[in-house]
Scaffold this motif. Structure first.
Motif, PDB file in Angstrom:
ATOM      1  N   TRP A  89       0.837  -1.202   0.000  1.00 53.35           N
ATOM      2  CA  TRP A  89       0.000   0.000   0.000  1.00 53.35           C
ATOM      3  C   TRP A  89       0.875   1.257   0.000  1.00 53.35           C
ATOM      4  O   TRP A  89       0.596   2.223  -0.703  1.00 53.35           O
ATOM      5  N   MET A  90       1.938   1.233   0.791  1.00 56.24           N
ATOM      6  CA  MET A  90       2.855   2.370   0.845  1.00 56.24           C
ATOM      7  C   MET A  90       3.495   2.606  -0.522  1.00 56.24           C
ATOM      8  O   MET A  90       3.653   3.753  -0.957  1.00 56.24           O
ATOM      9  N   ALA A  91       3.825   1.521  -1.205  1.00 60.78           N
ATOM     10  CA  ALA A  91       4.412   1.639  -2.549  1.00 60.78           C
ATOM     11  C   ALA A  91       3.432   2.313  -3.505  1.00 60.78           C
ATOM     12  O   ALA A  91       3.816   3.122  -4.355  1.00 60.78           O
TER      13      ALA A  91
ATOM     14  N   GLN B 154       1.013   4.442  -2.556  1.00 63.15           N
ATOM     15  CA  GLN B 154       0.924   5.845  -2.149  1.00 63.15           C
ATOM     16  C   GLN B 154       2.109   6.646  -2.690  1.00 63.15           C
ATOM     17  O   GLN B 154       1.979   7.819  -3.024  1.00 63.15           O
ATOM     18  N   ASN B 155       3.269   5.990  -2.781  1.00 60.85           N
ATOM     19  CA  ASN B 155       4.463   6.660  -3.317  1.00 60.85           C
ATOM     20  C   ASN B 155       4.524   6.613  -4.842  1.00 60.85           C
ATOM     21  O   ASN B 155       5.521   6.999  -5.438  1.00 60.85           O
ATOM     22  N   ARG B 156       3.439   6.119  -5.451  1.00 56.57           N
ATOM     23  CA  ARG B 156       3.304   6.021  -6.910  1.00 56.57           C
ATOM     24  C   ARG B 156       4.373   5.142  -7.555  1.00 56.57           C
ATOM     25  O   ARG B 156       4.729   5.321  -8.711  1.00 56.57           O
ATOM     26  N   GLU B 157       4.878   4.175  -6.795  1.00 56.75           N
ATOM     27  CA  GLU B 157       5.828   3.197  -7.354  1.00 56.75           C
ATOM     28  C   GLU B 157       5.052   2.123  -8.109  1.00 56.75           C
ATOM     29  O   GLU B 157       5.561   1.520  -9.051  1.00 56.75           O
TER      30      GLU B 157
ATOM     31  N   THR C  53       0.734   1.167  -9.381  1.00 55.31           N
ATOM     32  CA  THR C  53      -0.592   1.776  -9.523  1.00 55.31           C
ATOM     33  C   THR C  53      -1.580   1.088  -8.585  1.00 55.31           C
ATOM     34  O   THR C  53      -1.293   0.021  -8.025  1.00 55.31           O
TER      35      THR C  53
ATOM     36  N   TYR D   1      -1.714  -2.878  -7.175  1.00 53.89           N
ATOM     37  CA  TYR D   1      -1.949  -3.272  -5.783  1.00 53.89           C
ATOM     38  C   TYR D   1      -3.038  -4.348  -5.722  1.00 53.89           C
ATOM     39  O   TYR D   1      -2.855  -5.405  -5.118  1.00 53.89           O
TER      40      TYR D   1
ATOM     41  N   LYS E   5      -6.622  10.324  -4.858  1.00 56.74           N
ATOM     42  CA  LYS E   5      -6.056  11.652  -5.073  1.00 56.74           C
ATOM     43  C   LYS E   5      -6.053  12.050  -6.550  1.00 56.74           C
ATOM     44  O   LYS E   5      -6.375  13.183  -6.902  1.00 56.74           O
TER      45      LYS E   5
END
Length: 216
Positions: A51-53, A55-58, A60, A64, A182
């Motif tokens: 999920w963090m990945a 959020q960091n746009r690493e 899509t 996920y 976002k």
């Protein structure tokens, strides 16, 4: 006077509880032992590196959910390659348990006040299926449903927002759009559509703000 205003809602995560919030329903429906599903996304980001990945746009959002879909399928000894398989198998049986209580309250209140109601979704029928939508509580209260399953126009494409506005027949300043992603909020901002960036961990707050902006 309120018939000239509208509440425009994203579906997944805004009208429905997220898949993170319904692990108990998923486990029961799929016959998995309680506690099998441990990832909690925005409800426990520190313990969900995937999920963090995102959020960091690493990766899509689709990446996920594709990963989670594969994992859950493997727990059942099956190969799931599409998120709609997960969504339909996990929650198709009980649409009423998937509806956010805060969404129910806000939708009923908006309708009672004479507001128009719309859904603007990237994947309503694609992910949930037509039958789920038809059985979904309160769906009949919506005046307009714009679903990219059919339009093929995905938020944040400006045309998605213009399409729902034209179907409502209302100017953008008379509407409030609510979404938890976002990039979809940035899309609304780009076309000057008033919005609320919905926090799935604080649903009552998001709905109160949207209704307040519409004069309720």
């Amino acid at each position: 006077m309120t018939g000239d205003r509208a509440l425009i809602l994203d579906f997944g995560g805004v009208v429905t509880r997220t898949l993170f919030e319904t692990h108990d329903i998923t486990e029961r429906t799929l016959g998995l032992p309680p506690g099998s599903l441990t990832w909690r996304g925005p409800f426990d980001p520190a313990n969900d590196p995937l999920w963090m990945a995102m959020q960091n746009r690493e990766i899509t959002e689709r990446d996920y959910w594709l990963a989670r879909t594969g994992e859950v399928g493997r727990m059942l000894g099956e190969e799931w390659t599409e998120m709609q398989t997960f969504v339909r198998r996990a929650r198709g049986a009980e649409p009423e348990l998937v509806l956010r209580p805060e969404a129910r309250d806000a939708i009923v209140k908006a309708k009672a006040a004479g507001l128009k109601l719309a859904i603007l979704s990237n994947e309503l029928d694609l992910f949930y299926g037509v039958e789920f939508r038809q059985r979904f509580p309160l769906i009949e209260l919506f005046d307009v449903i714009v679903d990219a399953t059919y339009t093929k126009i995905l938020k944040p494409d400006p045309r998605a927002y213009e399409l729902v506005l034209s179907e409502l027949g209302l100017p953008r300043e008379a509407c409030v759009f609510v979404d938890d992603q976002k990039k979809n909020i940035e899309g609304a901002d780009a076309v000057r559509l008033p919005y609320v960036h919905f926090d799935v961990t604080r649903p009552a707050e998001g709905y109160a703000r949207a209704l307040g902006m519409l004069g309720l």
